[in-house]
Motif scaffolding. Sequence first.
Motif, PDB file in Angstrom:
ATOM      1  N   ILE A 140       0.870  -1.176   0.000  1.00 53.10           N
ATOM      2  CA  ILE A 140       0.000   0.000   0.000  1.00 53.10           C
ATOM      3  C   ILE A 140       0.906   1.224   0.000  1.00 53.10           C
ATOM      4  N   ARG A 141       0.784   2.039  -1.034  1.00 55.86           N
ATOM      5  CA  ARG A 141       1.678   3.207  -1.129  1.00 55.86           C
ATOM      6  C   ARG A 141       1.100   4.359  -0.321  1.00 55.86           C
ATOM      7  N   PRO A 142       1.951   5.259   0.161  1.00 55.46           N
ATOM      8  CA  PRO A 142       1.441   6.444   0.817  1.00 55.46           C
ATOM      9  C   PRO A 142       0.506   7.184  -0.139  1.00 55.46           C
ATOM     10  N   PRO A 143      -0.564   7.825   0.315  1.00 53.94           N
ATOM     11  CA  PRO A 143      -0.897   8.128   1.713  1.00 53.94           C
ATOM     12  C   PRO A 143      -1.573   6.987   2.460  1.00 53.94           C
ATOM     13  N   GLY A 144      -1.570   5.763   1.916  1.00 59.58           N
ATOM     14  CA  GLY A 144      -2.207   4.653   2.618  1.00 59.58           C
ATOM     15  C   GLY A 144      -1.341   4.166   3.781  1.00 59.58           C
ATOM     16  N   ARG A 145      -1.993   3.680   4.842  1.00 60.41           N
ATOM     17  CA  ARG A 145      -1.259   3.159   5.995  1.00 60.41           C
ATOM     18  C   ARG A 145      -1.799   1.780   6.337  1.00 60.41           C
ATOM     19  N   VAL A 146      -0.932   0.908   6.821  1.00 57.91           N
ATOM     20  CA  VAL A 146      -1.351  -0.427   7.230  1.00 57.91           C
ATOM     21  C   VAL A 146      -1.092  -0.577   8.724  1.00 57.91           C
ATOM     22  N   ASP A 147      -2.115  -0.896   9.524  1.00 62.35           N
ATOM     23  CA  ASP A 147      -1.906  -1.254  10.927  1.00 62.35           C
ATOM     24  C   ASP A 147      -2.596  -2.587  11.174  1.00 62.35           C
ATOM     25  N   ALA A 148      -2.097  -3.277  12.181  1.00 61.64           N
ATOM     26  CA  ALA A 148      -2.749  -4.521  12.596  1.00 61.64           C
ATOM     27  C   ALA A 148      -2.226  -4.859  13.986  1.00 61.64           C
TER      28      ALA A 148
END
Lengths: 280, 354
Positions: free
Chosen positions: A56-64
């Motif tokens: 996922i490229r910025p501006p996307g963010r991945v959290d888990a």
Amino acid sequence: MSLLEVKNLRVTFDTETGPVQAVRGVSFSLGHERLGIVGESGSGKTMTGRAVLRLIRPPGRVDADVMTFDGQDLLNATEREMRALRGKRIGMVMQDPKYSLNPVMTVGRQLTEGLRLRDKLGRADATAKAIAALDAVQIRDPARVMEAYPHELSGGMGQRVMIAMMLIPEPDLLIADEPTSALDVTVQAEVLSILDGLVRDRGMGLIFISHDLRLVARFCDRVLVMHKGVVVEEVAAANLLEAKHPYTRGLLNCLPRIGGPRGPLPGLDRSGAWATEGAP
Amino acid sequence: MTALPAPPPRSRLLPFLGQIALGIGTLAITLLGLLLITFIIARVVPTDPVLSIVGERATEAQMEAIRVKLGLDLPLWQQFFIYVRDALQGDLGTSIRTGQSVTAEIARYFPATLELATLGTIFGTLVGVPAGVLAATRPGSIADQIVRVVGLMGYSMPVFWLGLIGLLVFYGKLDWVSGPGRLDPTYDMMMQFTLTSYTGMILIDAALNGAWDVFANAISHIILPAGLLGYVSMAYISRMTRSFMMNELGQEYITTARVKGMPEWRVIWVHAMKNVLVPLITVIALSYAYLLEGSVLTETIFAWPGLGSYITDALFAADMPAVLGGTVVVGVVFVTLNMASDILYRLVDPRARA
């Protein structure tokens, strides 16, 4: 131990009008089995697949809370560690080979570059391996296809090339993101049976992303049904027809059946609480 | 089972050569059109070529004699035929101002422009392409802002002003470079009398002669105007590179390359760059052609004896053959560069070869 473990996965895009969550707390685990993810457009199924590869490229963010592959933490892995996983241990086949193959490089160069750069194989060895891979996806004239550019291939051949490219390093997990949606129906069946055979033979884990319920039911062991970034139901593929959730039921009801009533198909009833639940 | 689509041709060279031949044919037609236009302009403009040769006090008989000598008594189509025939043989007429062959004069002036424009384009490309890539890979970053502001300045500041300030600072105050002209007078004499001229481009001629002091002097003269032209073309090239690169980086095949675990430098400089090159070649060729027209302002400020100042001077002297000769050369340069970029375009884009 499971191959892939995902708990409470979130993909957020920071836009000018505030954050938009494309995936909102998805959890699943996967062994060496075939997991289907279905849902309508925008349900977050593609984003889930790409988040696993951290693509996922910025501006996307991945959290888990947890995202591990074969015991390795994917969330805190460095870019270098991720690169070692991508291609080598996790592969991905995308929707349309027209866009997913580089238009100005020959098929051969695209197939061999991983082998030459990463595995430091010589030209002859890399070519031999690539031709074997094209053979495995039932391309009849591999030597000639190696010299061709992507625009010289049909859609079905392009997708086989893509599958061959991803299977060359013999990954443990393959993410197939709508691998047959851009192909016409007869070619779809061919490509799917090739994919199915290879996945079975090599005992790979597979995440099969599709909006086609019947395809997923036939092709997978287990199905996640996604809606608006949330998993609304998880069922064994064999029991898909007995699914309980109103969204899944709605999707199933929309499918036409040979010999079924010939009136208009019912639309998806979105009046239930699930449809607005947690919506932004 | 799969049926193969149309098999790729066994040899990719043969159709490619055919396309080049076709290109040359198109080129010939374009040039003929160009000659027709300059010919018509020469007949339409209100300067009488006879009058400007014989002067105002000539008799009717003298004027008639010159008219016949110039072939102006013949029908127009015949005149055009002669004009084309002469042009093909490299004869663009005689300058009214100097009485010398226009071809010979342009052959003396054009290398100066060629040298300057080539160096400027090399500067512009070598700085502009990496700058554009840097900006495209980090959109919104400080580097991106700097590239954009510097590019915008190159776009919007008048080149004559930049040239004057450049001369004032680097020549007048800092004395880092030499002033206007192509060489200091001493070296100019050496160049003219003791060294062999091969190309008319001083840098190349001096190097071929092994005259490295002349070479160094020529460098210190050319560096400022070439840098200036390079800056202007860099502004254009970096902006275009940035936008092409951003477009390519959003494509799906870039994701494929990343899925394959390719390092980022390879994703950008191999996978994306090969695609960026396709439109970028046209941009660079056009900007080169623009500089080759002879940038009049730059050549004036730096007293650079190039094509731009030649055409301007001829224009002020109403020296029609010289103006039109210069126009034809500019046209040939444009058409040739267009064709060259067309050929290169086909080399980098397999889809254009079919």
